[in-house]
Design a protein around this motif. Structure first.
Motif, short mmCIF file in Angstrom:
data_model
loop_
_atom_site.label_atom_id
_atom_site.label_comp_id
_atom_site.label_asym_id
_atom_site.label_seq_id
_atom_site.Cartn_x
_atom_site.Cartn_y
_atom_site.Cartn_z
N LEU A 155 0.84 -1.19 0.00
CA LEU A 155 0.00 0.00 0.00
C LEU A 155 0.88 1.24 0.00
O LEU A 155 2.04 1.21 0.40
CB LEU A 155 -0.90 0.03 1.24
N GLU A 156 0.30 2.35 -0.40
CA GLU A 156 1.01 3.63 -0.38
C GLU A 156 1.07 4.16 1.05
O GLU A 156 0.08 4.11 1.79
CB GLU A 156 0.27 4.63 -1.28
N LEU A 157 2.23 4.65 1.43
CA LEU A 157 2.37 5.29 2.73
C LEU A 157 1.86 6.73 2.65
O LEU A 157 2.29 7.50 1.79
CB LEU A 157 3.83 5.29 3.17
N CYS A 158 0.97 7.08 3.56
CA CYS A 158 0.49 8.46 3.64
C CYS A 158 1.44 9.32 4.45
O CYS A 158 1.84 10.40 4.03
CB CYS A 158 -0.90 8.50 4.26
N THR A 159 1.81 8.85 5.63
CA THR A 159 2.71 9.62 6.48
C THR A 159 3.21 8.74 7.62
O THR A 159 2.58 7.73 7.96
CB THR A 159 2.01 10.87 7.05
N VAL A 160 4.33 9.13 8.21
CA VAL A 160 4.91 8.43 9.37
C VAL A 160 5.42 9.49 10.34
O VAL A 160 6.00 10.50 9.94
CB VAL A 160 6.07 7.49 8.96
N ALA A 161 5.20 9.26 11.63
CA ALA A 161 5.67 10.19 12.66
C ALA A 161 6.11 9.41 13.89
O ALA A 161 5.74 8.24 14.07
CB ALA A 161 4.57 11.19 13.03
N GLY A 162 6.88 10.06 14.73
CA GLY A 162 7.25 9.50 16.02
C GLY A 162 6.30 10.00 17.09
O GLY A 162 5.98 11.20 17.13
N ALA A 163 5.80 9.10 17.94
CA ALA A 163 4.88 9.49 19.00
C ALA A 163 5.00 8.51 20.16
O ALA A 163 4.98 7.29 19.95
CB ALA A 163 3.44 9.49 18.48
N TRP A 164 5.14 9.02 21.38
CA TRP A 164 5.19 8.22 22.60
C TRP A 164 6.26 7.14 22.51
O TRP A 164 6.06 6.00 22.93
CB TRP A 164 3.83 7.57 22.88
N SER A 165 7.43 7.48 21.94
CA SER A 165 8.53 6.54 21.75
C SER A 165 8.13 5.37 20.87
O SER A 165 8.62 4.25 21.03
CB SER A 165 9.04 6.03 23.11
N LYS A 166 7.24 5.61 19.94
CA LYS A 166 6.83 4.62 18.94
C LYS A 166 6.88 5.27 17.56
O LYS A 166 6.98 6.50 17.44
CB LYS A 166 5.40 4.14 19.21
N ALA A 167 6.85 4.45 16.53
CA ALA A 167 6.70 4.93 15.17
C ALA A 167 5.27 4.64 14.73
O ALA A 167 4.80 3.51 14.87
CB ALA A 167 7.69 4.25 14.23
#
Length: 451
Positions: A155-167
Motif C-alpha cells: 500500500l502507499e504510505l500516507c505519512t509516518v511520525a514518532g509518538a510516545w517513543s513509537k513509530a
C-alpha cells in the motif's frame, strides 16, 4: 402357616462338582457354558465390521470435492489477506548506544542518505532513524544507515511520525489514509493497528497522549493504544449526524497540545476564519467536545502552536500574533516582523513548522525562525534568513541556514558560530533531528545523516 417347598431345583439336575484342581484350568482357558444363542450372535456382523457409507465411490468423490473447495477457499483468503501483503522483519540486534558530543562539532559531513518521502520531518526513536518510502517503514542504524528492521505493505504510505517513543505509520487503503500501524522503533515489532477514516493526503499532529490526522473536512484522533477518541467534521456514514457542531466547514491547519486539538476552520456564511479548540478525548468519540470556538477578524490565519497555557494564532493582514487562553479569551497581541505573504501562506500539509527547544518553541515562517516562550508563547526574538525551525543538538540550539547551520543562543537569538554543510544544491526548507552524535536533515523527500 407352612412354608411352600422350594421348587427351583425340581427340573434342574444337580450341578456336578469339579474334580479337584480343575478350577484354575477353567479360569485360565476362559471356558464358558455353551448357550444356544451364541452361534446366532457370532453370525451377526459386529459394529466395527459394518461397511462405512464413505466406502461407496460417490461418497469418496464428494469428500474429495469438499476438500478441494475448502483448500481453494483458504487459498483465496490468504491471497487477499493483509498477511500475504505484509513483509515484516524485526531487529536481530539492539540499537547502538550513542552519546551526543560535548558541543556541536566544527564540521559536519554527510554519512549516508535514504529516500523518505513519507516523513515530513525526521523520525528518530528507539535508538534508530526511521525512514518511510515505497510502502516500507525501516529502522536504520544512525551511524551507517544500514536497515535493522523493516515493515512493508503493498500500500502507499500516507505519512509516518514518532509518538510516545513509537513509530506511527498511516497507509492508504480504499478511499483514504485509513490503516494506522504502531511499531516498536527499537525492534520493528508491531504493537497496535487500527482502521480509520483519515483523508488523503494527511499528516500526524502529536501531543503527549494523542495523535491526530489532518484533513480538509475531517480530523481523527487516537490515544497511544490507537483507540479512537475523537472525530471531527464530515464523518462518513454517521450514526447520529447531529453530534457534529459544524460539519460543513473546511480546515486549513491543525495543531495540538495539552490534550487538546486546535483547528482553523472556514465555514459557510462566515467572513473570518474560525479558531476552534477541542478536547482530544471526549465522552463519545463521534461527539467532539469544544473547549472554545471564536471567529477571527481575518479570513486567513495560521494556528502556530498550543502550550499548556496558551494558543498562538497569526493574522497576516495585521502581522500580529494573538494569544488565547483556554477560556477563549484573547490575552495579548504582538507585532511580528515577518513578511505578510509568509503569514498568509498556509502549509500544504496543514501543519505550521514548529519545534521545541529547552526554553522556547520555534516557529518557521518560510524565511524567518521565531522563538516563542515555552509557556505563554510570547515572541522573544526572530532569526532571519533561515531554512527551518531547528532543533537541539549536543546541548545547543541549531538552525539550518543556506550553506550550513547556525548555532544560536536560546535566550537572545545571537549567533555564536556557524558550521558549513554541503547540501549538493538543495536550497529548500529543512527539518532537523538529532540522535547521539548524528544530525539528521529532512531535505524534501530525502533523509540525510551528518556527522
Amino acid at each position: 402357616m407352612s412354608t411352600p417347598p422350594d421348587r427351583s431345583s425340581e427340573h434342574s439336575p444337580a450341578t456336578p462338582a469339579h474334580p479337584p484342581g480343575t478350577e484354575d484350568v477353567l479360569a485360565s482357558a476362559d471356558v464358558r457354558p455353551t448357550d444356544p444363542t451364541d452361534s446366532a450372535l457370532s453370525r451377526r456382523p459386529s459394529r466395527s465390521s459394518r461397511r462405512s457409507p464413505w466406502d461407496r465411490p460417490r461418497d469418496r468423490i464428494l469428500a474429495a470435492v469438499l476438500a478441494v473447495v475448502c483448500a481453494a477457499a483458504v487459498t483465496v483468503v490468504w491471497l487477499f489477506s493483509d498477511s500475504r501483503a505484509t513483509e515484516h522483519r524485526t531487529a536481530s540486534v539492539p540499537p547502538p548506544r550513542l552519546d551526543p558530543p560535548a558541543a556541536v562539532p566544527g564540521s559536519l559531513a554527510e554519512r549516508w542518505r535514504a529516500p523518505s518521502e513519507a516523513t515530513p520531518e525526521p523520525v528518530a526513536e528507539g535508538g534508530f532513524v526511521i525512514t518511510a518510502s515505497a510502502g516500507t517503514v525501516a529502522g536504520r542504524d544512525p551511524l551507517t544507515g544500514e536497515i535493522r528492521w523493516s515493515y512493508s505493505r503493498d500500500l502507499e504510505l500516507c505519512t509516518v511520525a514518532g509518538a510516545w517513543s513509537k513509530a506511527v505509520a498511516v497507509y492508504r487503503k480504499d478511499l483514504g489514509c485509513s490503516e494506522v500501524t504502531q511499531l516498536d522503533p527499537s525492534t520493528g515489532r508491531r504493537t497496535a493497528q487500527r482502521n480509520g477514516d483519515a483523508e488523503a493526503p494527511t499528516r500526524l499532529v502529536v501531543d503527549d497522549a494523542h495523535v491526530t490526522t489532518t484533513g480538509e473536512r475531517l480530523l481523527n484522533t487516537w490515544r497511544s493504544d490507537l483507540v479512537q477518541t475523537m472525530e471531527y467534521g464530515r464523518v462518513p456514514a454517521p450514526e447520529n449526524p447531529q453530534r457534529q457542531p459544524r460539519s460543513g466547514c473546511r480546515y486549513s491547519n491543525v495543531s495540538a497540545g495539552a490534550d487538546k486539538v486546535g483547528v482553523i476552520e472556514h465555514c459557510p456564511k462566515e467572513v473570518g476564519a474560525r479558531l476552534t479548540v477541542l478536547k482530544a478525548a471526549g465522552e463519545e468519540s463521534d461527539e467532539p467536545e469544544q473547549v472554545f470556538s471564536t471567529l477571527l477578524a481575518e479570513p486567513t490565519a495560521q494556528l502556530v502552536a498550543m502550550s499548556e497555557e496558551r494558543v498562538a494564532v497569526a493574522l497576516p493582514e495585521q502581522r500580529r500574533l494573538l494569544l488565547f487562553d483556554y477560556e477563549g479569551e484573547q490575552r495579548s497581541s504582538h507585532d511580528i516582523a515577518v513578511p505578510t505573504a509568509e503569514l498568509a501562506t498556509v502549509p500544504d500539509s496543514g501543519v505550521v513548522p514548529v519545534s521545541s527547544g529547552r526554553e522556547n518553541v520555534y516557529w518557521f515562517t518560510g524565511s524567518h525562525t521565531v522563538a516563542l516562550s515555552a509557556g505563554e508563547l510570547r515572541p522573544r526574538w526572530i532569526a532571519e534568513n533561515t531554512l527551518g525551525p531547528g532543533t537541539v543538538f549536543a546541548g545547543e540550539y541549531v538552525v539550518p541556514i543556506p550553506g550550513g547551520l547556525a548555532v544560536l543562543d536560546e535566550r537572545t537569538g545571537a549567533t555564536t558560530r556557524t558550521v558549513a554543510v554541503d547540501r549538493r544544491g538543495h536550497d529548500g526548507s529543512i527539518e532537523l533531528e538529532a540522535i547521539g552524535p548524528v544530525l539528521i536533515e529532512q531535505r524534501g523527500r530525502t533523509l540525510v545523516a551528518l556527522r
